[in-house]
Design a protein around this motif. Sequence first.
Motif, mmCIF file in Angstrom:
data_model
loop_
_atom_site.group_PDB
_atom_site.id
_atom_site.type_symbol
_atom_site.label_atom_id
_atom_site.label_comp_id
_atom_site.label_asym_id
_atom_site.label_seq_id
_atom_site.Cartn_x
_atom_site.Cartn_y
_atom_site.Cartn_z
ATOM 1 N N UNK A 71 34.086 27.158 37.036
ATOM 2 C CA UNK A 71 34.851 28.048 36.296
ATOM 3 C C UNK A 71 36.123 27.485 35.480
ATOM 4 N N UNK A 72 36.957 26.540 35.980
ATOM 5 C CA UNK A 72 37.876 25.882 35.409
ATOM 6 C C UNK A 72 37.516 24.881 34.286
ATOM 7 N N UNK A 73 36.401 24.300 34.563
ATOM 8 C CA UNK A 73 35.659 23.582 33.630
ATOM 9 C C UNK A 73 35.290 24.022 32.209
ATOM 10 N N UNK A 74 34.963 25.646 32.480
ATOM 11 C CA UNK A 74 34.790 26.184 31.100
ATOM 12 C C UNK A 74 36.034 26.933 30.707
ATOM 13 N N UNK A 75 37.277 26.540 31.294
ATOM 14 C CA UNK A 75 38.476 26.970 30.680
ATOM 15 C C UNK A 75 38.910 28.248 31.198
ATOM 16 N N UNK A 76 38.389 28.667 32.389
ATOM 17 C CA UNK A 76 38.998 29.978 32.834
ATOM 18 C C UNK A 76 39.396 29.726 34.281
ATOM 19 N N UNK A 77 40.206 30.730 34.749
ATOM 20 C CA UNK A 77 40.937 30.642 36.176
ATOM 21 C C UNK A 77 40.061 31.378 37.013
ATOM 22 N N UNK A 78 39.283 32.607 36.503
ATOM 23 C CA UNK A 78 38.580 33.355 37.327
ATOM 24 C C UNK A 78 37.256 33.622 36.758
ATOM 25 N N UNK A 79 36.244 34.182 37.316
ATOM 26 C CA UNK A 79 35.123 34.625 36.574
ATOM 27 C C UNK A 79 34.558 36.080 37.544
ATOM 28 N N UNK A 80 33.997 36.952 36.829
ATOM 29 C CA UNK A 80 32.968 37.814 37.473
ATOM 30 C C UNK A 80 31.639 37.184 37.508
ATOM 31 N N UNK A 81 31.372 37.150 38.907
ATOM 32 C CA UNK A 81 30.042 36.593 39.304
ATOM 33 C C UNK A 81 28.955 37.595 39.171
ATOM 34 N N UNK A 82 27.914 37.124 38.727
ATOM 35 C CA UNK A 82 26.530 38.183 38.426
ATOM 36 C C UNK A 82 25.321 37.205 39.130
#
Length: 297
Positions: A104-115
């Motif tokens: 998630x942080x490697x993609x540039x985000x702090x959090x994610x909606x996980x599906x």
Amino acid sequence: MLKHSIPPSPPAGDPQSRFIEINGIRIHYRRLGTGGPLILLIHGSFLNLDSWSEVMGPLAELGTVVAFDRPGFGASDRPLPGPGRSGMALYSAEAQARLVAELIPELGFKRALLVGNSTGGTLALLTALAQPERVSGLVLIDAMVYSGYATSEVPAAVRGFMAAIKPVFSWLMGVLIDRLFAKAMRRFWYRPERLSDERIAQLKSEFMQGAWREAFFELFLATRKLALDQRLPDLRLPTLVITGEHDRAVKPEESLRLAQAIAGAKLCVIPESGHLPHEEQPTAVLAAIRDFISRLA
């Protein structure tokens, strides 16, 4: 130090195909859309990120969508244990959940909606329980919590015997998977006649790349009972549970039980679908996810 087999072949002619390295493991992923939220798609066993092809584009209208091949699948690495790195450290459910959280942080985000679908749903749930600060919400599609992957474990004595002669057992497992692959894929669908022989052949070739036998055997040995049902009361995240009405791999009753066990969770039953409703009935699944995201917003 990791031992790597010959890397799987990346998809040809796919401009969205990318690679990222997480803890020395090369992960293949596809990214669509811009801005937030980050919607991270986690596929089930024997499949790859193409399982999400029907829903990725529409979901990209809502933010950034990333689907990735789990280690051992698709075009991601199939690492093998080496000095200082065991199969458990590579393929256990906990190791895979840590990889999701680190992605998630490697993609540039702090959090994610996980599906997550099937075992991917198991990993999404485990990630949320272990590192809730990385997760904004969960969409669990026919997730294995009360059966299958989440409750399976080879007895220690048998596991030790199998590990002592890995080449023999990994070869035998490979023969078994080769013979039963088509039957297993069709069992995932409510209307298996819609799954063409060509599609099954493609899935099989994408799965059986590099040292796939050895890698999948390591994943098999690393499988443990997760007791996720005992931890569900600790979950405090918005959750949507989706089930195919005719799922034969994870019975709809299990998804109902899961939704009832998670505080505030919503259940959505997708008609005319089996274990992969996002493939069989993508329009209905998209409608449910869109509604869920709008409520989050």
